[in-house]
Structure formats: structure tokens, C-alpha cells
Motif scaffolding. Structure first.
Motif, PDB file in Angstrom:
ATOM      1  N   THR A  58       0.857  -1.172   0.000  1.00 33.75           N
ATOM      2  CA  THR A  58       0.000   0.000   0.000  1.00 33.75           C
ATOM      3  C   THR A  58       0.896   1.225   0.000  1.00 33.75           C
ATOM      4  N   LEU A  59       0.656   2.115  -0.933  1.00 33.60           N
ATOM      5  CA  LEU A  59       1.306   3.416  -0.963  1.00 33.60           C
ATOM      6  C   LEU A  59       0.207   4.453  -0.876  1.00 33.60           C
ATOM      7  N   ASN A  60       0.252   5.264   0.185  1.00 27.36           N
ATOM      8  CA  ASN A  60      -0.759   6.304   0.348  1.00 27.36           C
ATOM      9  C   ASN A  60      -0.106   7.554   0.920  1.00 27.36           C
ATOM     10  N   ASP A  61      -0.908   8.505   1.353  1.00 26.07           N
ATOM     11  CA  ASP A  61      -0.367   9.766   1.838  1.00 26.07           C
ATOM     12  C   ASP A  61       0.425   9.603   3.128  1.00 26.07           C
ATOM     13  N   SER A  62       0.306   8.457   3.798  1.00 25.48           N
ATOM     14  CA  SER A  62       1.053   8.210   5.030  1.00 25.48           C
ATOM     15  C   SER A  62       2.324   7.406   4.795  1.00 25.48           C
ATOM     16  N   GLY A  63       2.582   7.011   3.552  1.00 25.86           N
ATOM     17  CA  GLY A  63       3.819   6.305   3.265  1.00 25.86           C
ATOM     18  C   GLY A  63       3.615   4.999   2.541  1.00 25.86           C
ATOM     19  N   LEU A  64       4.639   4.155   2.622  1.00 22.49           N
ATOM     20  CA  LEU A  64       4.659   2.865   1.921  1.00 22.49           C
ATOM     21  C   LEU A  64       4.724   1.723   2.925  1.00 22.49           C
ATOM     22  N   TRP A  65       3.901   0.698   2.692  1.00 23.85           N
ATOM     23  CA  TRP A  65       3.977  -0.590   3.371  1.00 23.85           C
ATOM     24  C   TRP A  65       4.164  -1.644   2.289  1.00 23.85           C
ATOM     25  N   LEU A  66       5.218  -2.425   2.379  1.00 21.18           N
ATOM     26  CA  LEU A  66       5.580  -3.383   1.334  1.00 21.18           C
ATOM     27  C   LEU A  66       6.035  -4.670   2.005  1.00 21.18           C
ATOM     28  N   ASN A  67       5.453  -5.803   1.605  1.00 20.26           N
ATOM     29  CA  ASN A  67       5.816  -7.046   2.284  1.00 20.26           C
ATOM     30  C   ASN A  67       6.215  -8.133   1.298  1.00 20.26           C
TER      31      ASN A  67
ATOM     32  N   ASP B 100       0.631 -13.425  11.078  1.00 22.37           N
ATOM     33  CA  ASP B 100       2.018 -13.595  11.496  1.00 22.37           C
ATOM     34  C   ASP B 100       2.612 -12.274  11.976  1.00 22.37           C
ATOM     35  N   ASP B 101       1.851 -11.184  11.813  1.00 22.28           N
ATOM     36  CA  ASP B 101       2.319  -9.898  12.332  1.00 22.28           C
ATOM     37  C   ASP B 101       2.100  -9.770  13.832  1.00 22.28           C
ATOM     38  N   VAL B 102       1.339 -10.681  14.446  1.00 21.76           N
ATOM     39  CA  VAL B 102       1.209 -10.678  15.903  1.00 21.76           C
ATOM     40  C   VAL B 102       2.594 -10.927  16.506  1.00 21.76           C
ATOM     41  N   GLY B 103       3.045 -10.012  17.336  1.00 21.48           N
ATOM     42  CA  GLY B 103       4.390 -10.131  17.880  1.00 21.48           C
ATOM     43  C   GLY B 103       5.468  -9.678  16.922  1.00 21.48           C
ATOM     44  N   GLN B 104       5.056  -9.028  15.818  1.00 20.89           N
ATOM     45  CA  GLN B 104       5.998  -8.448  14.844  1.00 20.89           C
ATOM     46  C   GLN B 104       6.940  -9.495  14.253  1.00 20.89           C
ATOM     47  N   GLN B 105       6.372 -10.593  13.807  1.00 20.28           N
ATOM     48  CA  GLN B 105       7.152 -11.631  13.132  1.00 20.28           C
ATOM     49  C   GLN B 105       7.048 -11.538  11.620  1.00 20.28           C
ATOM     50  N   GLU B 106       6.390 -10.502  11.114  1.00 19.53           N
ATOM     51  CA  GLU B 106       6.108 -10.395   9.689  1.00 19.53           C
ATOM     52  C   GLU B 106       7.277  -9.824   8.906  1.00 19.53           C
ATOM     53  N   SER B 107       7.316 -10.125   7.619  1.00 19.48           N
ATOM     54  CA  SER B 107       8.331  -9.593   6.700  1.00 19.48           C
ATOM     55  C   SER B 107       7.743  -8.380   5.988  1.00 19.48           C
ATOM     56  N   LEU B 108       7.913  -7.228   6.600  1.00 17.35           N
ATOM     57  CA  LEU B 108       7.275  -5.993   6.142  1.00 17.35           C
ATOM     58  C   LEU B 108       8.241  -4.833   6.315  1.00 17.35           C
ATOM     59  N   VAL B 109       8.311  -3.963   5.304  1.00 15.61           N
ATOM     60  CA  VAL B 109       9.045  -2.708   5.444  1.00 15.61           C
ATOM     61  C   VAL B 109       8.065  -1.560   5.307  1.00 15.61           C
ATOM     62  N   HIS B 110       8.372  -0.474   6.017  1.00 12.56           N
ATOM     63  CA  HIS B 110       7.484   0.697   5.995  1.00 12.56           C
ATOM     64  C   HIS B 110       8.308   1.959   6.172  1.00 12.56           C
ATOM     65  N   ASP B 111       7.895   3.002   5.497  1.00 12.76           N
ATOM     66  CA  ASP B 111       8.453   4.317   5.760  1.00 12.76           C
ATOM     67  C   ASP B 111       7.423   5.371   5.401  1.00 12.76           C
ATOM     68  N   GLY B 112       7.375   6.436   6.204  1.00 16.15           N
ATOM     69  CA  GLY B 112       6.401   7.495   5.972  1.00 16.15           C
ATOM     70  C   GLY B 112       6.755   8.430   4.835  1.00 16.15           C
ATOM     71  N   SER B 113       8.033   8.481   4.475  1.00 13.96           N
ATOM     72  CA  SER B 113       8.478   9.337   3.367  1.00 13.96           C
ATOM     73  C   SER B 113       9.436   8.556   2.480  1.00 13.96           C
ATOM     74  N   PRO B 114       8.945   7.547   1.795  1.00  7.40           N
ATOM     75  CA  PRO B 114       9.853   6.666   1.030  1.00  7.40           C
ATOM     76  C   PRO B 114      10.452   7.369  -0.181  1.00  7.40           C
ATOM     77  N   ARG B 115      11.760   7.156  -0.358  1.00  6.92           N
ATOM     78  CA  ARG B 115      12.411   7.643  -1.569  1.00  6.92           C
ATOM     79  C   ARG B 115      12.302   6.644  -2.704  1.00  6.92           C
ATOM     80  N   GLN B 116      12.441   5.364  -2.359  1.00 11.34           N
ATOM     81  CA  GLN B 116      12.469   4.309  -3.368  1.00 11.34           C
ATOM     82  C   GLN B 116      12.143   2.987  -2.706  1.00 11.34           C
ATOM     83  N   ALA B 117      11.498   2.107  -3.472  1.00 10.51           N
ATOM     84  CA  ALA B 117      11.222   0.748  -3.009  1.00 10.51           C
ATOM     85  C   ALA B 117      12.076  -0.224  -3.816  1.00 10.51           C
TER      86      ALA B 117
END
Length: 396
Positions: A151-160, A371-388
Motif C-alpha cells: 500500500t502506498l498512500n499519503d502516510s507512506g509505503l507498506w511493502l511485504n 504472522d504480524d502478531v508479535g511483529q514476526q512479519e516480513s514488512l518494510v514501511h516508511d512514511g516518506s519513502p524515496r524508493q522501493a
């Protein structure tokens, strides 16, 4: 069982995986542009042509469609019944050892990639249908492919990187932050790809039946255990022994669930009575109840473990789903258990998830929906992403 799955906002998860979660986040520090670059690096070592697809829902309009290499949105035309062929949305990917950059628009969607053959997408009157390779007649069954969700939106990028539906062609995801630093996740250990398949084939009890191969011997994927149960590849009673022991334990012991890490005072208390696990709040009022779940409910984190997007049942169900898949409910009456040393230690567990996590370089994966319970997920996030980044790794 549906032969194919309709894409609306099935982010991640079989997915609901990071679905609703992917769209949440703190306000961005700077305005997120309409598109950001996605650098795709092909380190697979495979000589076939690579095809890339960027499919999803345009967040500004809610329309489904695809993005071309420049990030321009194209709405899907009307579909039919039976489904009609979708327009060719493929983008030529980089050759082995090369990189290419495309633009990601503000989508909630998926980036697919396939080796050697284009994917077959169709449109129904309800929108896009996607590959469902648990169906032996699916036209994509014999194609080596995978996908990432974002998801890329006004709050940043979430990519898994995700294995919620299947484990297949390996890849990692990354993001360059506003300060220029880069974070990534999803890489396997050296030899982790074949190591996973060898381990799954060696697991008794039907788990080897999850592996799908092509007639030429190419290993294509391992289905997630939910699909194994639904297709009969995995016994429907594969989790029954563990569930029965959990129900027996909590007939005389209280299961305490603290579903929000940032709200330690919010607790719910579970006890089994009359074959039903009832949860009460601090005042003793019953807030929700669960029937004894079967394997499909556990592996899919749905049905008898449904998790609505509410403040009580959903968070409790997420916690139970993680506890059943990781088999931590008997060793710790306080859930969620975030001690990874306790995960998957029972002989009855989600061995698919266990073996995936064991082969990940950083231990992180989306091997089941929560699998994100306890933060075991493979996810990157940033509020101001330059590049994915999407890096396709070797199949070895």
C-alpha cells in the motif's frame, strides 16, 4: 471451494494479511509523491524472460486496475460471466543479473512476477480474478510466479513479502527512507529455498503433499496448509489433537489475552465451558465466544476464528490464531506469546510456517495471515519513502 479468488482489497492475505494494517500509519513527515520508483533486481540466475505486473485498487477513486511501467493507472474494462481475458498488463522485467525501475502509484495492490510465461488474468463482473493454483485446472498452475503486496498512500509505503497463500520463487523487499538509509526483509538463508522444500517433504503427516511440481520436474511452490486442507492434500484433522488439549487445559485454567501491545491494561479472560471458550472483560461480562476451531479455521484465521475489524473479537481472534499456528497456547496462558523460542515446539503445529521461518535470514515471514502478531512479519514501511526495492533471489 472457489476456483479463483476475486481481488478487491485482499491485501495481504490470503490475505488479509497486512490488508487493513497496510493502510494504517502515522502522518508522513513530508508529502508522499503520486508515484515512487520501484527498483527490480533479478538475481534469480534464471534465463527465462521475466514479466512484472502492478495490479491493485487506486486509492483516490476506489477503482481496480493496473499501472504501467511509468506508474500510469489503467482501469480494468468490464468483465463477464464466465470471466473474460484481462488486458495484457505485463511489463518486461530485467534479465538475469540486471535491474530495472518502474513507478509505483498510490495503490493497495500486488506486484506479481513470473518466469518464462505471462500470467493469465481474467475479469468477472465483480472485478479481477487472480491465480488460484490450488485448483488443478487453473491456467497459471504450471507457471513459476510469485507476488508482493503493498500500500502506498499519503502516510507512506507498506511493502511485504508473503507466503500466506504459497511459498514459491523467493524475493526480498526494501525501502529507502527519507534519510537515505535502506531497510529490507524477505531474504532466505543460503540454500534456504531447497532447504525448505526438503524439510517439508520430510515432514510426516501429509505435509509433503503441499509441494507442487511441473511435469519437467521443476518445483513450482508449496501450497499454504489452508489450501492443503481444502483440497484434501493435508488431513482435515491435522490440528485436532492440539486443539483438544487446549480446550481441556482452559476448562480449568484461565487464558489471558492482552491483544494490544500499547494497551497493557486491556485484557480479556478465556475459559472453556460447555465446549465453548468464552472471553470476559475485567468486569466479568462475556464479550465474545469461540467454538472449538478446526484446522481450516486455524490455518486461514477465519470461519471459527473470524477476526472482524472491531475492537474486541477481532483482536482476540488474531491472538488465538497466532497461538494455534505457533502452538504456544499450552506453554503460556498469557497471550500473545512473543518469545520466539516457544514457537512451533509442539509436534502438532503449522509445520509449513515453522519451516519457512527457519529458512529466513532475519527470521521474519508472513507464513500465515496474522504472522504480524508479535511483529514476526516480513514488512518494510516508511512514511516518506524515496524508493522501493524488489529483489528476486536464486532458487537454490
Amino acid at each position: 471451494m472457489l476456483s479463483r479468488i476475486t481481488l478487491t482489497l485482499r491485501i495481504a492475505g490470503a490475505a488479509a494479511l497486512a490488508g487493513a494494517l497496510l493502510s494504517l500509519g502515522p502522518p508522513a513527515q513530508a508529502a508522499v509523491p503520486d508515484t515512487i520508483p520501484l527498483k527490480i533486481t533479478n538475481n534469480s540466475g534464471r534465463g527465462e524472460a521475466l514479466y512484472v505486473y502492478n495490479l491493485g485498487t487506486q486509492l483516490t477513486t476506489g477503482r481496480q486496475g493496473w499501472a504501467d511501467a511509468n506508474g500510469t493507472f489503467h482501469a480494468w474494462p468490464a468483465g463477464g460471466n464466465p470471466p473474460t481475458p484481462a488486458p495484457d498488463a505485463s511489463i518486461a522485467g530485467p534479465a538475469a543479473g540486471q535491474s530495472a525501475t518502474i513507478r509505483m502509484p498510490k495503490f493497495s495492490g500486488r506486484v506479481y512476477f513470473s518466469y518464462g510465461q505471462k500470467l493469465d488474468f481474467r475479469l468477472t463482473t465483480g472485478g479481477l480474478v487472480q491465480p488460484a493454483v490450488q485448483n488443478p485446472t487453473d491456467p497459471n498452475r504450471n507457471i513459476l510466479f510469485n507476488w508482493s503486496e503493498y500500500t502506498l498512500n499519503d502516510s507512506g509505503l507498506w511493502l511485504n513479502s508473503t507466503q500466506v497463500d504459497m511459498f514459491s520463487a523467493p524475493y526480498a523487499v526494501g525501502v529507502q527512507r527519507a534519510d537515505g538509509t535502506t531497510v529490507s526483509t524477505g531474504h532466505l538463508k543460503a540454500g534456504g529455498y531447497t532447504g525448505f522444500f526438503n524439510a517439508l517433504r520430510g515432514q510426516p503427516g501429509g505435509w509433503a503433499n503441499l509441494v507442487q511440481t511441473r511435469s519437467d520436474g521443476t518445483v513450482l511452490r508449496a501450497l499454504a496448509p489452508l489450501y492443503g486442507v481444502e483440497t484434501g492434500a493435508l488431513p482435515a484433522n491435522v490440528m485436532d489433537d492440539y486443539v483438544n488439549r487446549v480446550w481441556q487445559k482452559y476448562a480449568t485454567t484461565t487464558l489471558t489475552v492482552t491483544p494490544f501491545a500499547d494497551q497493557p491494561a486491556t485484557k480479556y479472560y478465556g475459559r472453556v465451558s460447555g465446549g465453548v471458550m468464552n472471553f470476559t472483560n475485567g468486569s466479568g461480562a462475556v464479550v465474545t465466544s469461540f467454538q472449538k476451531p478446526d484446522a481450516a479455521s486455524i490455518f486461514g484465521c477465519h470461519r471459527l476464528l473470524d477476526a472482524p475489524n472491531d475492537a474486541v473479537r477481532g483482536p482476540i481472534s488474531r491472538t488465538l490464531c497466532a497461538g494455534f499456528n505457533r502452538s504456544t497456547l499450552l506453554v503460556n496462558p498469557n497471550q500473545p506469546d512473543t518469545t520466539t523460542a516457544n514457537f512451533y515446539q509442539d509436534t502438532v503445529t503449522n509445520h509449513y510456517a515453522r519451516k519457512i521461518h527457519a529458512q529466513m535470514a532475519d527470521g521474519k515471514a508472513y507464513a500465515f495471515a496474522f504472522d504480524d502478531v508479535g511483529q514476526q512479519e516480513s514488512l518494510v514501511h516508511d512514511g516518506s519513502p524515496r524508493q522501493a526495492y524488489l529483489t528476486l533471489d536464486p532458487l537454490n
